[in-house]
Each structure stands twice: as structure tokens, then as C-alpha cells.
Design a protein around this motif. Structure first.
Motif, PDB file in Angstrom:
ATOM      1  N   MET A  30      21.649   3.722 -16.930  1.00 36.40           N
ATOM      2  CA  MET A  30      21.917   2.352 -18.794  1.00 36.40           C
ATOM      3  C   MET A  30      20.232   2.972 -19.673  1.00 36.40           C
ATOM      4  SD  MET A  30      23.055  -0.698 -17.388  1.00 36.40           S
ATOM      5  CE  MET A  30      23.862  -1.718 -19.348  1.00 36.40           C
ATOM      6  N   LYS A  42      12.893 -12.710 -20.788  1.00 35.89           N
ATOM      7  CA  LYS A  42      12.422 -14.290 -20.294  1.00 35.89           C
ATOM      8  C   LYS A  42      13.326 -13.782 -18.814  1.00 35.89           C
ATOM      9  CE  LYS A  42      14.942 -16.228 -23.354  1.00 35.89           C
ATOM     10  NZ  LYS A  42      16.366 -17.043 -23.716  1.00 35.89           N
ATOM     11  N   ALA A  44      15.586 -16.430 -16.308  1.00 35.78           N
ATOM     12  CA  ALA A  44      16.489 -17.740 -16.977  1.00 35.78           C
ATOM     13  C   ALA A  44      15.711 -19.084 -16.140  1.00 35.78           C
ATOM     14  CB  ALA A  44      17.643 -17.383 -15.600  1.00 35.78           C
ATOM     15  N   PRO A  45      16.437 -20.237 -17.024  1.00 37.55           N
ATOM     16  CA  PRO A  45      15.840 -21.035 -16.146  1.00 37.55           C
ATOM     17  C   PRO A  45      16.099 -21.598 -14.638  1.00 37.55           C
ATOM     18  CG  PRO A  45      17.449 -21.363 -17.844  1.00 37.55           C
ATOM     19  CD  PRO A  45      17.632 -19.895 -17.226  1.00 37.55           C
ATOM     20  N   ASP A  48      15.876 -16.582 -11.989  1.00 33.49           N
ATOM     21  CA  ASP A  48      16.431 -15.149 -11.195  1.00 33.49           C
ATOM     22  C   ASP A  48      17.727 -15.559 -12.018  1.00 33.49           C
ATOM     23  OD1 ASP A  48      17.257 -13.556  -9.679  1.00 33.49           O
ATOM     24  OD2 ASP A  48      17.835 -14.409  -7.955  1.00 33.49           O
ATOM     25  N   PRO A  49      18.295 -14.935 -12.277  1.00 28.84           N
ATOM     26  CA  PRO A  49      17.639 -12.947 -13.007  1.00 28.84           C
ATOM     27  C   PRO A  49      16.559 -13.545 -13.902  1.00 28.84           C
ATOM     28  CG  PRO A  49      19.976 -13.301 -14.405  1.00 28.84           C
ATOM     29  CD  PRO A  49      19.453 -14.940 -13.414  1.00 28.84           C
ATOM     30  N   HIS A  58      18.761  -5.685 -24.938  1.00 29.58           N
ATOM     31  CA  HIS A  58      18.672  -6.243 -23.799  1.00 29.58           C
ATOM     32  C   HIS A  58      19.669  -6.342 -22.056  1.00 29.58           C
ATOM     33  CE1 HIS A  58      16.314  -9.210 -26.202  1.00 29.58           C
ATOM     34  NE2 HIS A  58      17.022  -8.329 -27.488  1.00 29.58           N
ATOM     35  N   VAL A  59      18.688  -6.353 -21.032  1.00 32.97           N
ATOM     36  CA  VAL A  59      19.220  -5.730 -20.046  1.00 32.97           C
ATOM     37  C   VAL A  59      18.502  -6.981 -19.322  1.00 32.97           C
ATOM     38  CG1 VAL A  59      19.914  -5.062 -17.862  1.00 32.97           C
ATOM     39  CG2 VAL A  59      19.247  -3.696 -20.246  1.00 32.97           C
ATOM     40  N   SER A  60      19.930  -7.471 -18.547  1.00 32.36           N
ATOM     41  CA  SER A  60      19.631  -8.221 -16.891  1.00 32.36           C
ATOM     42  C   SER A  60      19.732  -8.360 -16.453  1.00 32.36           C
ATOM     43  CB  SER A  60      20.437 -10.011 -17.509  1.00 32.36           C
ATOM     44  OG  SER A  60      21.802  -9.744 -16.869  1.00 32.36           O
TER      45      SER A  60
ATOM     46  N   ARG B 287      17.129 -12.387 -30.263  1.00 36.90           N
ATOM     47  CA  ARG B 287      16.686 -12.807 -29.417  1.00 36.90           C
ATOM     48  C   ARG B 287      16.201 -14.592 -29.609  1.00 36.90           C
ATOM     49  NH1 ARG B 287      10.899  -9.066 -29.648  1.00 36.90           N
ATOM     50  NH2 ARG B 287      11.528  -8.358 -27.643  1.00 36.90           N
ATOM     51  N   ASP B 290      18.452 -17.080 -28.780  1.00 37.79           N
ATOM     52  CA  ASP B 290      18.362 -16.979 -27.445  1.00 37.79           C
ATOM     53  C   ASP B 290      17.013 -17.023 -26.246  1.00 37.79           C
ATOM     54  OD1 ASP B 290      20.582 -15.503 -25.746  1.00 37.79           O
ATOM     55  OD2 ASP B 290      19.477 -13.766 -25.501  1.00 37.79           O
ATOM     56  N   LEU B 291      16.159 -17.687 -27.705  1.00 39.29           N
ATOM     57  CA  LEU B 291      15.169 -18.343 -27.548  1.00 39.29           C
ATOM     58  C   LEU B 291      16.025 -20.115 -27.288  1.00 39.29           C
ATOM     59  CD1 LEU B 291      12.020 -17.725 -29.839  1.00 39.29           C
ATOM     60  CD2 LEU B 291      12.204 -17.268 -27.630  1.00 39.29           C
ATOM     61  N   THR B 294      19.521 -19.764 -23.921  1.00 38.47           N
ATOM     62  CA  THR B 294      18.814 -19.498 -22.503  1.00 38.47           C
ATOM     63  C   THR B 294      17.790 -20.368 -22.421  1.00 38.47           C
ATOM     64  OG1 THR B 294      17.981 -17.066 -22.930  1.00 38.47           O
ATOM     65  CG2 THR B 294      19.701 -17.377 -22.355  1.00 38.47           C
ATOM     66  N   ASN B 295      17.034 -21.293 -23.492  1.00 41.20           N
ATOM     67  CA  ASN B 295      15.768 -21.772 -22.829  1.00 41.20           C
ATOM     68  C   ASN B 295      15.216 -22.164 -21.270  1.00 41.20           C
ATOM     69  OD1 ASN B 295      13.555 -24.210 -23.350  1.00 41.20           O
ATOM     70  ND2 ASN B 295      13.386 -22.784 -24.895  1.00 41.20           N
ATOM     71  N   ARG B 296      14.262 -22.494 -20.944  1.00 34.02           N
ATOM     72  CA  ARG B 296      13.460 -23.048 -19.885  1.00 34.02           C
ATOM     73  C   ARG B 296      15.238 -24.181 -19.915  1.00 34.02           C
ATOM     74  NH1 ARG B 296       8.387 -22.148 -17.214  1.00 34.02           N
ATOM     75  NH2 ARG B 296       9.087 -20.150 -17.933  1.00 34.02           N
ATOM     76  N   PHE B 300      21.050 -24.777 -19.915  1.00 31.76           N
ATOM     77  CA  PHE B 300      21.647 -25.260 -19.155  1.00 31.76           C
ATOM     78  C   PHE B 300      22.504 -26.979 -19.840  1.00 31.76           C
ATOM     79  CE2 PHE B 300      19.959 -23.331 -15.690  1.00 31.76           C
ATOM     80  CZ  PHE B 300      20.964 -23.231 -14.954  1.00 31.76           C
ATOM     81  N   PHE B 388      23.746 -14.232 -16.743  1.00 31.80           N
ATOM     82  CA  PHE B 388      22.480 -14.562 -17.690  1.00 31.80           C
ATOM     83  C   PHE B 388      22.495 -16.587 -16.378  1.00 31.80           C
ATOM     84  CE2 PHE B 388      18.321 -15.036 -19.020  1.00 31.80           C
ATOM     85  CZ  PHE B 388      18.072 -14.262 -18.249  1.00 31.80           C
ATOM     86  N   LEU B 389      22.592 -17.553 -17.184  1.00 33.33           N
ATOM     87  CA  LEU B 389      22.228 -18.966 -16.206  1.00 33.33           C
ATOM     88  C   LEU B 389      23.071 -19.274 -15.135  1.00 33.33           C
ATOM     89  CD1 LEU B 389      23.399 -20.353 -20.456  1.00 33.33           C
ATOM     90  CD2 LEU B 389      20.678 -20.151 -19.101  1.00 33.33           C
ATOM     91  N   ASP B 391      24.155 -16.868 -13.226  1.00 28.93           N
ATOM     92  CA  ASP B 391      23.795 -15.856 -11.575  1.00 28.93           C
ATOM     93  C   ASP B 391      23.068 -16.639 -10.370  1.00 28.93           C
ATOM     94  OD1 ASP B 391      23.990 -13.733 -11.004  1.00 28.93           O
ATOM     95  OD2 ASP B 391      22.174 -13.492 -10.154  1.00 28.93           O
ATOM     96  N   LYS B 392      21.888 -17.220 -10.945  1.00 31.81           N
ATOM     97  CA  LYS B 392      21.303 -17.916  -9.285  1.00 31.81           C
ATOM     98  C   LYS B 392      22.279 -18.772  -8.557  1.00 31.81           C
ATOM     99  CE  LYS B 392      17.714 -19.344  -7.798  1.00 31.81           C
ATOM    100  NZ  LYS B 392      16.509 -18.114  -6.282  1.00 31.81           N
ATOM    101  N   GLY B 401      27.063 -13.553 -11.275  1.00 29.94           N
ATOM    102  CA  GLY B 401      26.989 -14.678 -11.801  1.00 29.94           C
ATOM    103  C   GLY B 401      28.348 -14.336 -12.822  1.00 29.94           C
ATOM    104  N   GLU B 498      24.550  -5.788 -19.778  1.00 34.32           N
ATOM    105  CA  GLU B 498      23.513  -5.923 -20.511  1.00 34.32           C
ATOM    106  C   GLU B 498      23.946  -7.205 -21.296  1.00 34.32           C
ATOM    107  OE1 GLU B 498      25.141  -3.008 -23.598  1.00 34.32           O
ATOM    108  OE2 GLU B 498      24.066  -3.378 -25.007  1.00 34.32           O
ATOM    109  N   LEU B 499      23.029  -7.897 -22.313  1.00 32.40           N
ATOM    110  CA  LEU B 499      23.433  -8.907 -22.799  1.00 32.40           C
ATOM    111  C   LEU B 499      23.371  -8.798 -24.649  1.00 32.40           C
ATOM    112  CD1 LEU B 499      20.217 -10.696 -21.386  1.00 32.40           C
ATOM    113  CD2 LEU B 499      22.480 -11.451 -20.586  1.00 32.40           C
TER     114      LEU B 499
END
Lengths: 74, 727
Positions: A30, A42, A44-45, A48-49, A58-60, B287, B290-291, B294-296, B300, B388-389, B391-392, B401, B498-499
Motif C-alpha cells: 500500500m 487524526k 478516531a473518537p 483507536d484506530p 488516507h489510510v487507517s 479531509r 472528515d473534519l 469523523t470528528n471527535r 458518533f 473507522f469509527l 473499529d475500537k 471494524g 483505505e479511507l
């Protein structure tokens, strides 16, 4: 410095990609190559990740995976 | 007219390179979705006529490489190797040239005709990247053309070029292939010479490519060589090991890693020649989006809003066409009742086939809307952000995820959800996702909850149903953790994902996406449900009790005679009222005898036989029979209970009342809901599990553990509730 230790917005160059075979190869394929510049976009909220930009793409990846990537200052 | 010349075209490219859009542009709606043989990767094939040619276009799975890292890569590579398409079209994402060219160099190493398509050059230009296509073409000696997939620009040009490449009949010249460092080239030459010495002319694969793959320790190619050459393979494989060790010792790294780096080195050289980057750095729109997304803080809430909106659309909007279909099915069965003479055949068609197939058809609107929303998430690029959001959270359960998507879809229908699990690369992840997926309460179970909760919990019905959904989620987490630590021990697949940049989705592609998947679902369910409903119908119809049938006829005649007596001067209105009363009495009689016939049937026997099993969880034999029929489709539970409890009329309200009078309590209703949530999923889901795990063992395990768990949970609820004095 490891990729997983970098802060949001920080930029650095890949020094070495470690980890097990298949994972390491996938990263290389990749474009995670020695000498490539990475920017931590950044986390993630839930911390992680994390998201990085590499060659404008962009890759996570997970924090534990990012811990296999050794970085150095540009 | 002269016969058309047939050509096979394969489309290759990275995920998100616009490959599928290009495929849709070429083939339009004339496409067929199926599976690649033996694996669970989706195969798309389409046909198009262009001039004197009949083109079969195959959409290969999107991959970054052609190694054996995932099933997708193996499938794509095998198709090129074994089916030898006339032309392989490599879709290159212009804004991501380096990575796209990595796949391109691998295609070049195979002996195949290639054509490069620079897609989305407009996006690249926005990023300040200008590509010199002529230079690229002359450097690689491969024809290169431009397209803008999402505006359908350049498709005729692409077809014209495909034909001319196919007709030129020669592969790209060998010297333009990647050159590795001297030591590696030496090793390649040694293995290659040995291979040619032993294999001779008959060897079906390109010798240089085979040698490269052997040195990369490619498992599939190693096996191929052993199979092709038999005993002769041993010296080649031994030599390969020697060469690998030599390279590893020399460079202190594995050969495949070195070769990957060198391919990128070769690519960097090309990119330097063909790309002009303007100094102006444009805004990265993705980007900025995504600000927010996927903002903190906002990430969600926005995510949950989208999910909520999707469910609202699916179930609230879907309810309208659903009633139309319901009406249509009703009309058809009424029509059939009138056309066909009453008897077994009529019963089979009306109560077996139409009722069974109708029960599936009714979900078509929900499925269409659900798949539309999912296609929208996928095509815009939001799906990757969802992963991405989440996965945790999913990782805590031992999942990836990406498994969030199948889990989420499970709330709509477990069949497509289990099919969606194929996006997971790691087999353990996939099986785990499939095993706990049925606990995501599907929409077919909802009407059963609505009936039971509505009858026993009145205003609190909503909360009760919500708690059932929650129970499913909690148990999925618990079971997921247990399986991850026992049966499916092992690391979760790497989450390198990839995103993709956000894109405005194309209406046409959304429609094709939605329709293809719905079709797959309908076809699958249609067949299984048809057979299943006929079996259940037969079990509930036979054996026929002659005395009961005769008794029914006698009582019917009695009713008719009673009503035949009329007052001499009755007005027309009075006669009509009398007729209606007669119809009502006859219908009540029919229901009474139907219930008796069901009780006497094989199914009634099964229900009674298993009654001791159901008793401790507060379900009577009628409920037990209903649960058995629910194996065909969960919502059939309602209609079976409607038949077994002789209801005042056919309405749901009548059934709710009958249930209350049958001795069911709120506690036993709750226990039954929990059981319905957890026990063996419907027939269509079971067949999806069988197909996706490709194993009867896992299928049997899934059925066994879920039903056992269902009983245990219902037991705890019912007996525990009793102890607490809740009913």
C-alpha cells in the motif's frame, strides 16, 4: 519514535516497517515504504484506530499496528 | 449477418479506483452477479456488443496486488492465469498513480495483453497532478487512455482500444518489465532456467513470472509447480529455497519484501517522468468533510443519525409498498380459491405456495431500501468511515471494524448480512461474524414481537421490543468474546484500510447495486422458501382425518339448513343480513375444524411431543408448533398461532385476544420473544451460513448453539421471573 506515538498533525518519514510477514507486505504494497512521508491526520473518537495520509491518500490502521512502524524526523 | 467475434475482457484495479463504475458504463444493466467457483467472492459479468464484436466483460475483485494475501487476489490472479482473457484492462486511479502502478507492474509480469485506463484524471488535476499519458504509454509500451468514469466519458474510446489491443495479438515486450537488483535477477534466472529445463514447452505459465513467484515463496504457485511437474518439481523447489536463503543473507530481509520495494523503485522512476505536480496545493475536500464526519465530538452522533435515518427509511417508508404487496398476495390467493376447485391442490397452492412465497415477497420493499442505503454509504465512501469509527468497539468483541457493516445489516435481514461478511479478509473474523450475526434481530422477527408485546405489554410495547433488540446485541458481544477465546482463537486481521475520497454517487450505479443484491436475495429465498413452505404445509396437512372431514361437512350442512329457513315475507335487506350471518357462522366453523385438523397433523404431533421441552420456558404446544413453522420464516410464527388458536376473526386483534385467553402471561410472552430472537435462524439464513462458511460443520454448530442458548436464556427469564414473582 513509533508511528503510534505521534500526535495528531505531526509529520515524519518512515524508517522501518516491522511486524509479521503478511501484515508487513500488505503495508509495503500500500506504499508504506522506507523514506515515504507520513502525516497523522487524526485519531478516531475512541483513540483507536488512527488515520494517516501517505502520498495524498488516507489510510487507517490500529494503534497496535502502528507500533510496528518506526519513524524518523524528516 | 456475419457471426460476431467473441472476446473476453477482464477489468482489474485497486479498490475505489472506479472499476465498478467503468464496468457499469461498459455493460449497462446487462450484467449477471454470481459467485466465483468454490469461494465466496462476488463475481460480476456483463455483455456488450460493439461493432462486430461480442464482448464478455468480467469485473475482477478490487485488489492492491496479485499476491495471495486475500481470496480476492487469488481469484483475480487465477482468472487471468487460467481463463486467459483476451485483454486485461487495468483501471488506474490517476490521483493515486504510484499505488495503482504497483498492480499494473504485477499485471505486466504475467503474459497477458494489457490496456491501462487513467481514470478520474479530473480529480487528479484538482490535486495538482498532471499525467503525461503519451509518455507513460511509451515508457511501458502499453496503450493508455483517459476516462472519467462517473461522468461516463471515454467509454466508446475505451471499447475501440480494447478491440485494437485484442486484435494486435502480441503481449507487451519483455524488456519493459520490472528489473530487479542484480542479485535477485541472478536468482530469478537460475530458477527460471531450471524450470525451463525440467518443464519444457508444455508448461502453461510464463517461466519468468513463475520463477519470480517461487522466489517470493508464493504458496499457490509453489503448489502449481508441484502439481504440473510432479517428481521433477523437487530440484526446482530445492534450488528456490537455496536462492531465497542467499538473498536473505545478503540483504538481511526476505526476498518478497525486497522485491516489493524494488517494484516501487521502478514505479518511482516512471512517475518522475510522467507526472507534473503543480506547486499550488488545492484543498483536500475529503479531509474537510472528515473534519466533521469523523470528528471527535460530532463523529458518533452523526453516525448514529445516519443509521437511524436508514432504519426509518427502510421500515417506515417501506411499510407503504409492503401493504400494497400484501393486498396483491391476498387478491391472488382469493382469485386462486375461486378458480381452483376446493381440495388438496387448492390448499397446497393457496396455503402452501402463495402464502409461503408471499411471506418473502413482502420484504422486497425493505430489502430494496436497505440495499439502496448501503449502496449509498458505500458509493459515497462513508462506509469506510463507519468502520473507522466503530473499529475500537468491534475490536473489543474480537471483531474487525468492517464486521460492523454485516452486523448492522443483520437488523434488516440476516441473509444479505451474512453475505456481506465476505468483505472480511480473515476467515476467522468472517466465521465469527457469521456465527453471531443472527442475534441481530432481523425485520422478519419484528412483527412477531409487535404482536406479542402489543398483546401483553400495551403502552410499554416499544420499550419491551427495544429490550429484546438490546438482549440480542449483548449476547452477540458475550458469545463473540467467548468464541474468540476458544474456538476461533487467533489474531484479528490487520486493520489497514483505505479511507477513499468522498464521491458524489451516481444514480445508475446505486440502482444497479441495489437491484443486483436484491435479485440475489430474492432468488435464493424464493427457492428455499418455496420448498420449505411446501414441506411445512404437508406436515401440517397430513395425515388427514376422514372422520374429522366428514364431521366438518355434516356441521356445515346443519348450519346451511338452519339459515335456509326464512321468514315468508322477509325483506331483501333481512335476507342479506341473514346471508352474512350464515357466512360468519361458516367461517367460524372452518376455523374450528382447521385448528382441530392442525392438532391432528404431524406438526401437531411434533409440537405435543416436544411440549415437555417448551413447558419450562412458558411456551405451550401451540407455541411450540408455531416455533417449528418459524424455521421457514420467522413471521410465519404469527400465522401458525392464528390457525392454532381458534380466533374470533382473522384480524391480529383477534389473535392477541385469543393469546391472552390461552393462559399466556406477560412473562411467558417475553420468554417466547427472547426464544424467537435467539433460536435457529430461518431456513434462508441457514442456507446463507452454509454457503458463506462453505462448511456443514459450522452450519450445524450455528444451529445447535443458537437453539441451546435460546432455551437457556428463555429458561432463565421464565423461571427467574417466576421466582421474582413477575407472573
Amino acid at each position: 519514535m513509533l508511528l503510534s506515538e505521534m500526535n495528531q498533525g505531526q509529520e515524519a518519514v518512515i524508517a522501518k516497517v516491522g511486524g509479521a510477514g503478511a501484515f508487513r507486505r500488505r503495508l509495503l504494497e500500500m506504499g508504506f515504504l522506507r523514506g515515504a512521508t507520513l502525516r497523522v491526520e487524526k485519531y478516531a473518537p475512541l483513540k483507536d484506530p488512527l488515520e494517516v495520509t501517505l502520498n495524498g491518500c488516507h489510510v487507517s490502521l490500529r494503534v497496535e499496528e502502528a507500533a510496528h512502524i518506526v519513524m524518523e524526523d524528516a | 449477418m456475419a457471426s460476431l467475434k467473441k472476446l473476453t475482457i477482464a477489468l482489474a484495479g485497486n479498490p475505489n479506483s472506479g472499476k465498478t463504475t467503468t464496468f457499469n458504463n461498459i455493460t449497462g444493466t446487462r450484467q449477471k452477479v454470481g459467485n466465483w467457483p468454490g469461494v465466496t467472492v462476488e463475481k460480476k459479468e456483463g455483455h456488450v456488443r460493439f461493432g462486430d464484436y461480442d464482448l464478455t466483460v468480467v469485473d475482477l475483485p478490487g485488489t492492491y496486488s496479485l499476491t495471495t494475501f486475500s481470496i480476492e487476489e487469488i481469484v483475480a490472479r487465477n482468472f487471468i492465469l487460467e481463463n486467459k482473457p483476451d485483454v486485461v484492462v487495468d483501471i488506474i486511479d490517476s490521483s493515486n498513480l504510484e499505488r495503482s502502478l504497483y498492480l499494473a507492474t504485477q499485471l505486466r509480469e504475467l503474459d497477458t495483453q494489457v490496456l491501462f485506463v487513467l481514470n478520474m484524471a479530473d480529480l487528479a488535476k484538482d490535486k495538482g497532478i498532471v499525467i503525461d499519458a503519451d509518455m507513460l504509454s511509451s515508457l511501458l509500451e502499453v496503450p493508455v487512455i483517459f476516462t472519467v468514469g462517473n461522468r461516463n466519458e471515454g467509454t466508446p474510446d475505451l471499447l475501440k482500444n480494447i478491440i485494437s489491443v485484442a486484435e494486435s495479438g502480441k503481449g507487451p515486450p519483455a524488456e519493459r518489465r520490472v528489473r530487479y537488483s542484480q542479485d535477485i535477477e541472478k536468482s530469478i534466472a537460475v530458477v527460471r532456467n531450471l524450470l525451463q529445463e525440467h518443464a519444457g514447452e508444455g508448461f502453461p505459465y510464463n517461466p519468468r513470472w513463475t520463477a519470480i513467484k517461487l522466489i517470493e515463496a508464493d504458496e499457490v504457485v509453489t503448489q502449481l509447480v508441484s502439481k504440473e511437474l510432479g517428481l521433477n518439481a523437487a530440484p526446482i523447489l530445492d534450488e528456490t529455497t537455496r536462492q531465497r536463503n542467499k538473498i536473505s543473507n545478503l540483504f538481511d530481509d526476505e526476498p518478497e519484501i525486497l522485491m516489493t520495494e524494488q517494484r516501487y523503485g521502478f514505479i518511482a522512476g516512471i512517475v518522475r517522468e510522467v507526472v507534473k505536480r503543480s506547486s499550488i496545493k488545492r484543498v483536500d475536500v475529503s479531509r474537510n468533510i472528515d473534519l466533521v464526519l469523523t470528528n471527535r465530538v460530532l463523529g458518533f452522533p452523526i453516525f448514529f443519525f445516519f443509521i437511524w435515518a436508514m432504519f426509518q427509511l427502510t421500515f417506515t417508508l417501506g411499510a407503504y409498498p409492503q401493504t400494497w404487496i400484501e393486498r396483491g398476495v391476498e387478491l391472488t390467493s382469493m382469485g386462486m380459491t375461486q378458480i381452483l376447485p376446493s381440495g388438496l391442490i387448492q390448499d397446497l397452492i393457496v396455503n402452501g405456495i402463495i402464502a409461503g412465497v408471499g411471506s418473502v415477497l413482502i420484504f422486497l420493499p425493505n430489502i430494496l431500501i436497505l440495499f439502496f442505503c448501503i449502496a449509498l454509504f458505500e458509493d459515497t465512501g462513508y462506509m469506510a468511515r463507519a468502520a473507522f469509527l466503530m473499529d475500537k468497539v468491534m475490536h473489543l468483541v474480537g471483531l474487525h471494524g468492517k464486521s460492523f457493516i454485516p452486523m448492522l445489516m443483520g437488523f434488516g435481514c440476516n441473509v444479505p448480512a451474512i453475505m456481506a461478511a465476505r468483505t472480511l479478509e480473515n476467515e476467522k473474523d468472517r466465521i465469527l461474524t457469521i456465527l453471531i450475526n443472527p442475534f441481530m434481530s432481523c425485520s422478519a422477527r419484528l412483527p412477531v414481537y409487535v404482536l406479542l408485546a402489543g398483546a401483553f405489554f400495551a403502552e410499554k410495547a416499544g420499550t419491551v421490543i427495544f429490550s429484546i433488540y438490546l438482549l440480542g446485541i449483548v449476547l452477540a458481544i458475550v458469545m463473540g468474546r467467548i468464541f474468540r477465546n476458544t474456538l476461533l482463537k487467533g489474531s484479528v486481521a490487520p486493520f489497514v484500510m483505505e479511507l477513499p475520497p468522498y464521491r458524489v454517487p451516481m444514480a445508475k450505479s446505486l440502482m444497479i447495486h441495489m437491484w443486483d443484491r436484491s435479485k440475489l436475495f430474492l432468488k435464493k429465498m424464493g427457492g428455499v422458501i418455496l420448498v420449505g413452505s411446501i414441506i411445512i404445509w404437508a406436515l401440517s396437512t397430513f395425515p388427514q382425518n376422514e372422520t374429522l372431514v366428514r364431521q366438518h361437512e355434516i356441521e356445515k350442512r346443519q348450519v346451511q339448513t338452519t339459515f335456509a329457513v326464512r321468514k315468508p315475507n322477509a325483506s331483501q335487506q333481512a335476507i342479506n343480513v341473514r346471508m352474512m350471518e350464515q357466512d360468519k357462522a361458516l367461517a367460524a366453523l372452518d376455523r374450528k375444524y382447521l385448528a382441530m385438523a392442525k392438532e391432528e397433523s404431524y406438526l401437531g404431533g411434533i409440537g405435543k411431543f416436544f411440549a415437555p421441552v417448551f413447558a419450562p420456558i412458558g411456551i405451550d404446544w401451540k407455541g411450540g408448533v408455531a416455533l417449528f413453522t418459524g424455521f421457514v420464516a420467522k413471521e410465519i410464527v404469527i400465522s401458525t398461532m392464528g390457525v392454532l388458536h381458534v380466533t374470533r376473526d382473522d384480524s391480529k386483534k383477534g389473535l392477541a385476544e385469543a393469546l391472552k385467553q390461552s393462559g399466556m402471561t406477560p412473562l411467558s410472552a417475553f420468554s417466547m420473544m427472547a426464544f424467537i430472537l435467539l433460536y435457529v435462524p430461518c431456513l434462508a439464513t441457514v442456507s446463507a451460513i452454509r454457503q458463506e462458511t462453505n462448511s456443514w460443520k459450522w452450519t450445524a454448530f450455528s444451529i445447535g448453539y443458537s437453539t441451546t442458548l435460546a432455551w437457556v436464556v428463555a429458561f432463565v427469564i421464565f423461571q427467574g421471573g417466576h421466582l421474582l414473582g413477575l407472573g
